[in-house]
Motif scaffolding. Sequence first.
Motif, PDB file in Angstrom:
ATOM      1  N   THR A  40       0.825  -1.209   0.000  1.00 45.71           N
ATOM      2  CA  THR A  40       0.000   0.000   0.000  1.00 45.71           C
ATOM      3  C   THR A  40       0.858   1.257   0.000  1.00 45.71           C
ATOM      4  OG1 THR A  40      -0.061  -0.010   2.386  1.00 45.71           O
ATOM      5  CG2 THR A  40      -1.899  -1.060   1.269  1.00 45.71           C
ATOM      6  N   TYR A  41       2.165   1.096   0.233  1.00 46.94           N
ATOM      7  CA  TYR A  41       3.096   2.211   0.132  1.00 46.94           C
ATOM      8  C   TYR A  41       3.029   3.131   1.347  1.00 46.94           C
ATOM      9  CZ  TYR A  41       5.631   5.923  -2.367  1.00 46.94           C
ATOM     10  OH  TYR A  41       6.538   6.857  -2.763  1.00 46.94           O
TER      11      TYR A  41
ATOM     12  N   ALA B 158      -1.288  15.716 -19.543  1.00 49.08           N
ATOM     13  CA  ALA B 158      -2.685  15.466 -19.881  1.00 49.08           C
ATOM     14  C   ALA B 158      -3.120  14.115 -19.328  1.00 49.08           C
ATOM     15  CB  ALA B 158      -2.866  15.504 -21.392  1.00 49.08           C
ATOM     16  N   ALA B 159      -2.298  13.071 -19.563  1.00 46.73           N
ATOM     17  CA  ALA B 159      -2.654  11.729 -19.108  1.00 46.73           C
ATOM     18  C   ALA B 159      -2.808  11.703 -17.594  1.00 46.73           C
ATOM     19  CB  ALA B 159      -1.591  10.737 -19.556  1.00 46.73           C
ATOM     20  N   GLN B 160      -1.832  12.293 -16.907  1.00 48.21           N
ATOM     21  CA  GLN B 160      -1.840  12.239 -15.443  1.00 48.21           C
ATOM     22  C   GLN B 160      -3.023  12.992 -14.865  1.00 48.21           C
ATOM     23  OE1 GLN B 160       1.819  13.411 -13.515  1.00 48.21           O
ATOM     24  NE2 GLN B 160       0.668  14.419 -11.909  1.00 48.21           N
ATOM     25  N   MET B 161      -3.257  14.200 -15.367  1.00 46.72           N
ATOM     26  CA  MET B 161      -4.298  15.015 -14.740  1.00 46.72           C
ATOM     27  C   MET B 161      -5.676  14.454 -15.016  1.00 46.72           C
ATOM     28  SD  MET B 161      -2.590  18.702 -15.319  1.00 46.72           S
ATOM     29  CE  MET B 161      -3.544  19.724 -14.233  1.00 46.72           C
ATOM     30  N   ILE B 162      -5.864  13.899 -16.213  1.00 50.52           N
ATOM     31  CA  ILE B 162      -7.177  13.324 -16.512  1.00 50.52           C
ATOM     32  C   ILE B 162      -7.409  12.081 -15.663  1.00 50.52           C
ATOM     33  CG2 ILE B 162      -8.492  12.152 -18.298  1.00 50.52           C
ATOM     34  CD1 ILE B 162      -7.264  14.203 -20.259  1.00 50.52           C
ATOM     35  N   SER B 163      -6.368  11.218 -15.522  1.00 52.66           N
ATOM     36  CA  SER B 163      -6.535  10.010 -14.714  1.00 52.66           C
ATOM     37  C   SER B 163      -6.895  10.359 -13.281  1.00 52.66           C
ATOM     38  CB  SER B 163      -5.242   9.193 -14.682  1.00 52.66           C
ATOM     39  OG  SER B 163      -4.671   9.120 -15.926  1.00 52.66           O
ATOM     40  N   TYR B 164      -6.186  11.333 -12.723  1.00 54.77           N
ATOM     41  CA  TYR B 164      -6.368  11.590 -11.296  1.00 54.77           C
ATOM     42  C   TYR B 164      -7.597  12.439 -11.011  1.00 54.77           C
ATOM     43  CZ  TYR B 164      -2.303   9.120  -9.801  1.00 54.77           C
ATOM     44  OH  TYR B 164      -1.441   8.117  -9.512  1.00 54.77           O
ATOM     45  N   GLU B 165      -8.074  13.148 -12.040  1.00 55.09           N
ATOM     46  CA  GLU B 165      -9.296  13.916 -11.830  1.00 55.09           C
ATOM     47  C   GLU B 165     -10.473  12.991 -11.559  1.00 55.09           C
ATOM     48  OE1 GLU B 165      -9.517  16.943 -14.876  1.00 55.09           O
ATOM     49  OE2 GLU B 165      -8.496  17.936 -13.234  1.00 55.09           O
ATOM     50  N   ILE B 166     -10.482  11.845 -12.240  1.00 59.45           N
ATOM     51  CA  ILE B 166     -11.579  10.890 -12.044  1.00 59.45           C
ATOM     52  C   ILE B 166     -11.598  10.426 -10.601  1.00 59.45           C
ATOM     53  CG2 ILE B 166     -12.414   8.625 -12.712  1.00 59.45           C
ATOM     54  CD1 ILE B 166     -11.178   9.177 -15.470  1.00 59.45           C
ATOM     55  N   ARG B 330       7.513   6.292 -11.050  1.00 59.71           N
ATOM     56  CA  ARG B 330       7.743   5.945 -12.443  1.00 59.71           C
ATOM     57  C   ARG B 330       6.403   6.030 -13.148  1.00 59.71           C
ATOM     58  NH1 ARG B 330      10.242   0.664 -11.795  1.00 59.71           N
ATOM     59  NH2 ARG B 330       8.170  -0.043 -12.282  1.00 59.71           N
ATOM     60  N   TYR B 331       6.415   6.151 -14.491  1.00 59.50           N
ATOM     61  CA  TYR B 331       5.157   6.401 -15.181  1.00 59.50           C
ATOM     62  C   TYR B 331       4.165   5.248 -14.989  1.00 59.50           C
ATOM     63  CZ  TYR B 331       2.015   8.264 -18.616  1.00 59.50           C
ATOM     64  OH  TYR B 331       0.920   8.789 -19.220  1.00 59.50           O
ATOM     65  N   ASP B 332       4.647   3.978 -15.066  1.00 57.79           N
ATOM     66  CA  ASP B 332       3.724   2.848 -14.916  1.00 57.79           C
ATOM     67  C   ASP B 332       3.214   2.765 -13.481  1.00 57.79           C
ATOM     68  OD1 ASP B 332       6.336   2.199 -14.183  1.00 57.79           O
ATOM     69  OD2 ASP B 332       5.852   0.078 -14.170  1.00 57.79           O
ATOM     70  N   GLN B 333       4.083   3.127 -12.506  1.00 56.05           N
ATOM     71  CA  GLN B 333       3.630   3.140 -11.112  1.00 56.05           C
ATOM     72  C   GLN B 333       2.536   4.165 -10.908  1.00 56.05           C
ATOM     73  OE1 GLN B 333       7.384   4.027  -9.324  1.00 56.05           O
ATOM     74  NE2 GLN B 333       7.776   1.886  -8.781  1.00 56.05           N
ATOM     75  N   LEU B 334       2.713   5.299 -11.580  1.00 58.28           N
ATOM     76  CA  LEU B 334       1.718   6.366 -11.475  1.00 58.28           C
ATOM     77  C   LEU B 334       0.368   5.902 -11.982  1.00 58.28           C
ATOM     78  CD1 LEU B 334       1.637   9.714 -11.218  1.00 58.28           C
ATOM     79  CD2 LEU B 334       1.429   9.490 -13.650  1.00 58.28           C
ATOM     80  N   MET B 335       0.385   5.267 -13.164  1.00 59.35           N
ATOM     81  CA  MET B 335      -0.869   4.821 -13.755  1.00 59.35           C
ATOM     82  C   MET B 335      -1.475   3.682 -12.946  1.00 59.35           C
ATOM     83  SD  MET B 335      -1.908   6.540 -16.216  1.00 59.35           S
ATOM     84  CE  MET B 335      -1.256   8.138 -16.570  1.00 59.35           C
ATOM     85  N   ASN B 336      -0.604   2.771 -12.432  1.00 54.25           N
ATOM     86  CA  ASN B 336      -1.103   1.694 -11.571  1.00 54.25           C
ATOM     87  C   ASN B 336      -1.806   2.255 -10.349  1.00 54.25           C
ATOM     88  OD1 ASN B 336      -0.512  -0.582 -12.938  1.00 54.25           O
ATOM     89  ND2 ASN B 336       1.481  -0.908 -12.000  1.00 54.25           N
ATOM     90  N   LEU B 337      -1.126   3.207  -9.703  1.00 60.53           N
ATOM     91  CA  LEU B 337      -1.692   3.791  -8.486  1.00 60.53           C
ATOM     92  C   LEU B 337      -3.023   4.450  -8.789  1.00 60.53           C
ATOM     93  CD1 LEU B 337      -1.073   4.483  -5.477  1.00 60.53           C
ATOM     94  CD2 LEU B 337      -0.230   6.654  -6.301  1.00 60.53           C
ATOM     95  N   GLY B 338      -3.061   5.197  -9.896  1.00 57.67           N
ATOM     96  CA  GLY B 338      -4.278   5.942 -10.212  1.00 57.67           C
ATOM     97  C   GLY B 338      -5.442   5.035 -10.582  1.00 57.67           C
ATOM     98  N   TRP B 339      -5.194   4.087 -11.518  1.00 55.60           N
ATOM     99  CA  TRP B 339      -6.318   3.333 -12.078  1.00 55.60           C
ATOM    100  C   TRP B 339      -6.621   2.056 -11.315  1.00 55.60           C
ATOM    101  CZ3 TRP B 339      -9.482   5.529 -15.363  1.00 55.60           C
ATOM    102  CH2 TRP B 339      -9.009   6.586 -16.153  1.00 55.60           C
ATOM    103  N   LYS B 340      -5.564   1.431 -10.717  1.00 54.37           N
ATOM    104  CA  LYS B 340      -5.797   0.124 -10.088  1.00 54.37           C
ATOM    105  C   LYS B 340      -6.026   0.214  -8.597  1.00 54.37           C
ATOM    106  CE  LYS B 340      -3.249  -2.707 -13.363  1.00 54.37           C
ATOM    107  NZ  LYS B 340      -1.975  -3.418 -13.524  1.00 54.37           N
ATOM    108  N   ILE B 341      -5.561   1.268  -7.950  1.00 52.27           N
ATOM    109  CA  ILE B 341      -5.718   1.352  -6.500  1.00 52.27           C
ATOM    110  C   ILE B 341      -6.683   2.465  -6.116  1.00 52.27           C
ATOM    111  CG2 ILE B 341      -4.526   1.700  -4.312  1.00 52.27           C
ATOM    112  CD1 ILE B 341      -2.024   0.563  -5.646  1.00 52.27           C
ATOM    113  N   LEU B 342      -6.372   3.699  -6.515  1.00 43.66           N
ATOM    114  CA  LEU B 342      -7.161   4.824  -6.026  1.00 43.66           C
ATOM    115  C   LEU B 342      -8.583   4.802  -6.564  1.00 43.66           C
ATOM    116  CD1 LEU B 342      -4.648   7.804  -6.073  1.00 43.66           C
ATOM    117  CD2 LEU B 342      -5.255   6.306  -4.220  1.00 43.66           C
ATOM    118  N   LEU B 343      -8.733   4.544  -7.877  1.00 46.21           N
ATOM    119  CA  LEU B 343     -10.079   4.592  -8.453  1.00 46.21           C
ATOM    120  C   LEU B 343     -10.995   3.497  -7.904  1.00 46.21           C
ATOM    121  CD1 LEU B 343     -11.981   6.002 -10.359  1.00 46.21           C
ATOM    122  CD2 LEU B 343     -11.192   4.532 -12.183  1.00 46.21           C
ATOM    123  N   PRO B 344     -10.547   2.199  -7.874  1.00 47.81           N
ATOM    124  CA  PRO B 344     -11.415   1.185  -7.263  1.00 47.81           C
ATOM    125  C   PRO B 344     -11.734   1.492  -5.806  1.00 47.81           C
ATOM    126  CG  PRO B 344      -9.638   0.145  -8.459  1.00 47.81           C
ATOM    127  CD  PRO B 344      -9.350   1.597  -8.462  1.00 47.81           C
TER     128      PRO B 344
END
Lengths: 192, 361
Positions: A40-41, B158-166, B330-344
Motif C-alpha cells: 500500500t506504500y 494530460a494523461a496524469q491530470m485526466i486520470s487523477y481527476e476521475i 515511475r510512469y507505470d507506477q503512477l498509472m497503476n496507483l491511479g487506475w488500479k488502486i485509487l479509483l477502485p
Amino acid sequence: MENLDKYFDPQGPFASLRLAQMKRAWKRSNRRELTFWEKTYLPMLLGGIWLTSKHFFYNLTFHVLHLFGLYKEVPGAVTYQYPEKQRPLSSRLRTRHRLTKREDGSPRCVACMMCETVCPARCIEITAAEHPDPNIEKYPAEFILDLGKCVYCGFCVEVCPEDAIRMDTGKLDIAEYSRENMIYNKKRLMEG
Amino acid sequence: MNDILIKFILSAGTVMIMFSFAGLLTWVERKQSALMQDRIGANRATIFGFKAMGLFHIFADVLKMLSKEEFVPEGANKFSFNLAPYLSIIFALVGFAAIPIGGALVLSNNHVIWLQAANLNIALIFIFAMMSMGVYGVVLAGFSSNNNYAFLGGLRGAAQMISYEITMGAAIMGIVMVFNTIDLQVLDRAQGVYMLGGWLPKWGIFVQPLSFFLFFAAAMAETKRIPFDLPEGESEIIGYFVEYSGMKFGMFFMADLVETVLVAALMTTLFLGGWQVPYLHADGFYFPWGAHMAMSNLPVVILGVLSFFMKVSFFIWVLMAVRWTLPRFRYDQLMNLGWKILLPASLINIAVTAVVITLLG
C-alpha cells in the motif's frame, strides 16, 4: 519466489538452466515478496515523513531559540555559512604555499632547485644568486610559483632539505581576475 | 451599490490573500526544505543589511524573472505559446472564488454577508471545472513549443491530470453524499454539528477518512509536484515549460504553487470543516462539558477566518513535507496507483457510504 512464473517462460530455450540460475539469484538477493501492508506504500511514506519532520521540528526549535539568544552552541544546521565562516581545516591539509624565514627575515631557501626539479606541474621557477654569507652559499633572487599550474601535490614541501617551503597558510580561496595574478613571486610567498 | 462594493472588496481580498500565500510559498518551500535537510536555506538577499530570514528572495526572484529575456523558440506557435502560461495561472486562481473563507458576517439586522467571493450553489463543481481547465495550459504549452521534450511533458501532464481527476471526483462523492450538498458554504455549516455526545465535530475527515486519503493523493497529483511531477520530470525531460523563460516560466511556477494553495483550501473546506472552530457556534463557545462562553458576531467571524487560514497553512505544510520527502513515481507506477488502486478504492468508498447512509435512514 512464488511469482517466478511471471518472469519465466518454461517453454523457452535452456528453460531448466535458466530456472536454476534464477533460483540462485533470488536466493543471493535476499529479496522477498512485499506484504500487503508494504504494497500500500503507506508505511514507507509515513516513515519518510516522520523522519524529515523530526529533522524539521528539531532544527526549527533551535532556530527559534537562537532568535532569543538561547542555546547558541547547538547548531540548527550542519552547514557552514562559508564566506563569513570557514569550516575548521585539518592541520595536515595542503593549502597555499609560503616561504619560511630566517631570524633576520631573509628566506630560508638556499636555491638548491630540488622543488623545481621534483614539481610535476613545473610551476616553480627559481633564480639563484650568490649569498654574501659564505656559510649559506646561495639564495633565491626570485622565487616564482604559478598557482594556476600548481596541483597541490606537496612534493616541494616533502623534498625541501631546509624546511623553506610549507603549505600551511590555511588559504584555500585563491581566486583572481587574471592568470598573471595567479603567479606568486618571492615577496607574496613570504608574506604568508 | 454597496453590495457591489462589498463583493468587489471581498473578491479582491480573496485573490490578493491567496496570491500572496502562493508568493510566500516560494520562501516557505526553500526554508522548509532547508530545515528538513539540516541546511539554513536562502538568506543572501539583503536590503540595507536586513536579511529578514530570506524573505527578500521573493522580490529578488520577481525582479530576476521580469528582467530576463522572453524567448520564443523558432517554429513555435506564437499565439498559443504566449497564451498557455496565462491559462495555467488564471484557472488556478479563479477556483478560489468559490471557496468560503469565513462564516456569516452580520452588518445589520437583515444584512448578512457570507465571506465567500462567489456564493455559488454549485461551488464544488465550479472548482473542479476550473481545476480541470488547468490542464489546457499544460497541453497547450507542450504542443506549441515545437520541442519534443515539451511535447512529451504536455502529453504526460494530460494523461496524469485526466486520470487523477476521475479519482478526485469519485473520492469527493462520499462527502457529497454524507452532507447532501455541493454548496461549499452549506457544506461548511453542515460540518458544525457534533457527534459522540458532542465531543467530535462532524468534519469530513472523521466521517469519510478513506475519502480524505484518496482525495489527498489525487489532489497532490493534480498540483503536478513531486512525487507526481511526471509532466515536469526535472532529471529526464524538463517538461512542458522547457522553452519558457522569464516571467512566463514564473507563471507556470506560480500556477503550481497557487494550485497547492487551492488544493489545501479545498481539503480544509471539505474535510476539516473550513472556517469551523471546534465547539464555536454562531453566538459563542458551547463546550461538550457544559460550559458556555458568549461572543458577539465579529470575533466569531474573525476566529473563523483565522481558523480557516491556519488549517490551510497546516495542509500546505503537509503537502510541502511530502514533496520534499518522496521521490518521483515511475510512469507505470503512477498509472497503476491511479487506475488500479485509487479509483477502485474510491468506487468502493461510494458504494459503502451509500449502503451505510441507506441503512442509517
